[in-house]
Design a protein around this motif. Sequence first.
Motif, PDB file in Angstrom:
ATOM      1  N   ILE A 195      -3.700 -10.437 -48.758  1.00  0.00           N
ATOM      2  CA  ILE A 195      -3.705 -11.900 -48.561  1.00  0.00           C
ATOM      3  C   ILE A 195      -4.887 -12.510 -49.299  1.00  0.00           C
ATOM      4  CG2 ILE A 195      -4.100 -13.735 -46.861  1.00  0.00           C
ATOM      5  CD1 ILE A 195      -2.451 -12.083 -44.883  1.00  0.00           C
ATOM      6  N   MET A 196      -6.041 -11.890 -49.162  1.00  0.00           N
ATOM      7  CA  MET A 196      -7.245 -12.427 -49.805  1.00  0.00           C
ATOM      8  C   MET A 196      -7.178 -12.319 -51.318  1.00  0.00           C
ATOM      9  SD  MET A 196     -10.256 -11.209 -47.260  1.00  0.00           S
ATOM     10  CE  MET A 196     -11.447 -11.706 -48.459  1.00  0.00           C
ATOM     11  N   SER A 197      -6.522 -11.294 -51.840  1.00  0.00           N
ATOM     12  CA  SER A 197      -6.463 -11.124 -53.295  1.00  0.00           C
ATOM     13  C   SER A 197      -5.604 -12.195 -53.961  1.00  0.00           C
ATOM     14  CB  SER A 197      -5.937  -9.729 -53.638  1.00  0.00           C
ATOM     15  OG  SER A 197      -4.569  -9.615 -53.300  1.00  0.00           O
ATOM     16  N   THR A 222     -10.668 -16.982 -55.126  1.00  0.00           N
ATOM     17  CA  THR A 222     -11.748 -17.960 -55.263  1.00  0.00           C
ATOM     18  C   THR A 222     -11.958 -18.809 -54.012  1.00  0.00           C
ATOM     19  OG1 THR A 222     -10.304 -19.679 -56.192  1.00  0.00           O
ATOM     20  CG2 THR A 222     -11.339 -18.140 -57.746  1.00  0.00           C
ATOM     21  N   VAL A 223     -11.212 -18.565 -52.957  1.00  0.00           N
ATOM     22  CA  VAL A 223     -11.332 -19.419 -51.771  1.00  0.00           C
ATOM     23  C   VAL A 223     -12.591 -19.107 -50.967  1.00  0.00           C
ATOM     24  CG1 VAL A 223     -10.263 -20.081 -49.576  1.00  0.00           C
ATOM     25  CG2 VAL A 223      -8.855 -19.800 -51.615  1.00  0.00           C
ATOM     26  N   LEU A 224     -12.841 -17.854 -50.693  1.00  0.00           N
ATOM     27  CA  LEU A 224     -13.901 -17.469 -49.750  1.00  0.00           C
ATOM     28  C   LEU A 224     -15.294 -17.842 -50.230  1.00  0.00           C
ATOM     29  CD1 LEU A 224     -14.615 -16.098 -47.077  1.00  0.00           C
ATOM     30  CD2 LEU A 224     -14.730 -13.926 -48.319  1.00  0.00           C
ATOM     31  N   TRP A 277     -10.278 -21.409 -43.673  1.00  0.00           N
ATOM     32  CA  TRP A 277     -10.367 -20.798 -42.344  1.00  0.00           C
ATOM     33  C   TRP A 277      -9.557 -19.496 -42.294  1.00  0.00           C
ATOM     34  CZ3 TRP A 277      -6.825 -19.785 -38.420  1.00  0.00           C
ATOM     35  CH2 TRP A 277      -7.373 -19.464 -37.169  1.00  0.00           C
ATOM     36  N   ILE A 278      -8.351 -19.525 -42.852  1.00  0.00           N
ATOM     37  CA  ILE A 278      -7.504 -18.325 -42.898  1.00  0.00           C
ATOM     38  C   ILE A 278      -8.185 -17.231 -43.712  1.00  0.00           C
ATOM     39  CG2 ILE A 278      -5.351 -17.389 -43.858  1.00  0.00           C
ATOM     40  CD1 ILE A 278      -4.029 -20.054 -43.023  1.00  0.00           C
ATOM     41  N   CYS A 279      -8.771 -17.609 -44.834  1.00  0.00           N
ATOM     42  CA  CYS A 279      -9.426 -16.634 -45.701  1.00  0.00           C
ATOM     43  C   CYS A 279     -10.644 -16.009 -45.013  1.00  0.00           C
ATOM     44  CB  CYS A 279      -9.826 -17.301 -47.015  1.00  0.00           C
ATOM     45  SG  CYS A 279     -10.289 -16.125 -48.277  1.00  0.00           S
ATOM     46  N   VAL A 280     -11.432 -16.810 -44.322  1.00  0.00           N
ATOM     47  CA  VAL A 280     -12.594 -16.280 -43.595  1.00  0.00           C
ATOM     48  C   VAL A 280     -12.134 -15.320 -42.505  1.00  0.00           C
ATOM     49  CG1 VAL A 280     -14.455 -16.892 -41.988  1.00  0.00           C
ATOM     50  CG2 VAL A 280     -14.176 -18.168 -44.126  1.00  0.00           C
ATOM     51  N   ILE A 290     -11.414  -9.656 -40.626  1.00  0.00           N
ATOM     52  CA  ILE A 290     -10.560  -8.527 -40.238  1.00  0.00           C
ATOM     53  C   ILE A 290     -10.807  -7.340 -41.158  1.00  0.00           C
ATOM     54  CG2 ILE A 290      -8.145  -7.738 -40.189  1.00  0.00           C
ATOM     55  CD1 ILE A 290      -7.478 -10.576 -39.058  1.00  0.00           C
ATOM     56  N   THR A 291     -10.986  -7.637 -42.464  1.00  0.00           N
ATOM     57  CA  THR A 291     -11.167  -6.532 -43.420  1.00  0.00           C
ATOM     58  C   THR A 291     -12.503  -5.812 -43.251  1.00  0.00           C
ATOM     59  OG1 THR A 291     -12.106  -7.912 -45.188  1.00  0.00           O
ATOM     60  CG2 THR A 291      -9.699  -7.646 -45.137  1.00  0.00           C
TER      61      THR A 291
END
Length: 198
Positions: free
Chosen positions: A158-160, A164-166, A133-136, A141-142
């Motif tokens: 944060i995403m980097s 592999t989460v998203l 959820w945080i990654c989405v 936002i990006t």
Amino acid sequence: MIGTVISSIGVGFAAWVGFCGLATWRKQNKGTADHDLARRLLMDLYRLRDCIGHIRNPVMLGEEGGMPDNEPEDLNFLHRCYRSTARAYQSRFAPIEEVRARLNTAILESEAVWGTELKARFALIFSLQHELWICVNSYLITINPDESEERVDFYQKIMSERETVLHERPSDWNDEFRNELNAALSLVEDYLRQKLIR
């Protein structure tokens, strides 16, 4: 006198048979209740797994985000893409709320019957779901054209950290998030399968 003794033995034997029958019934009833609760939990566990897989699916079709009737017509391409993607993720996350509500109720019931071990085993799965959820939200936002460049950079960092989460990787690639999720699912499955009547 002999009749009284035989009668007493008969009454004692009948009481013993009744007690054994009652104990067997209680044991069978508890086994059936445990089986039903474990089955419901497993079904919703698999539903949650499938919902997470759907959210991580990298293919997002155009109609998935839909176009609401009240969408302003003067939006540029970037704004339309952002809004469509946000709506698509919102619809992908919607079934999780229903599944989680059922799971939370069943986990509470299991805590009353079996103790806290199952709740602890589910905690890792819920943590991974929250990470997704945080990654989405970071991803949204990006891609939001109205966000500042500093904020976009912050969320890209944060995403980097967990690339592999998203999006789910092909099955022959190493997907760290999928591996963690499968390990957490196995912990819950192993516990619940012991409660099923064979």
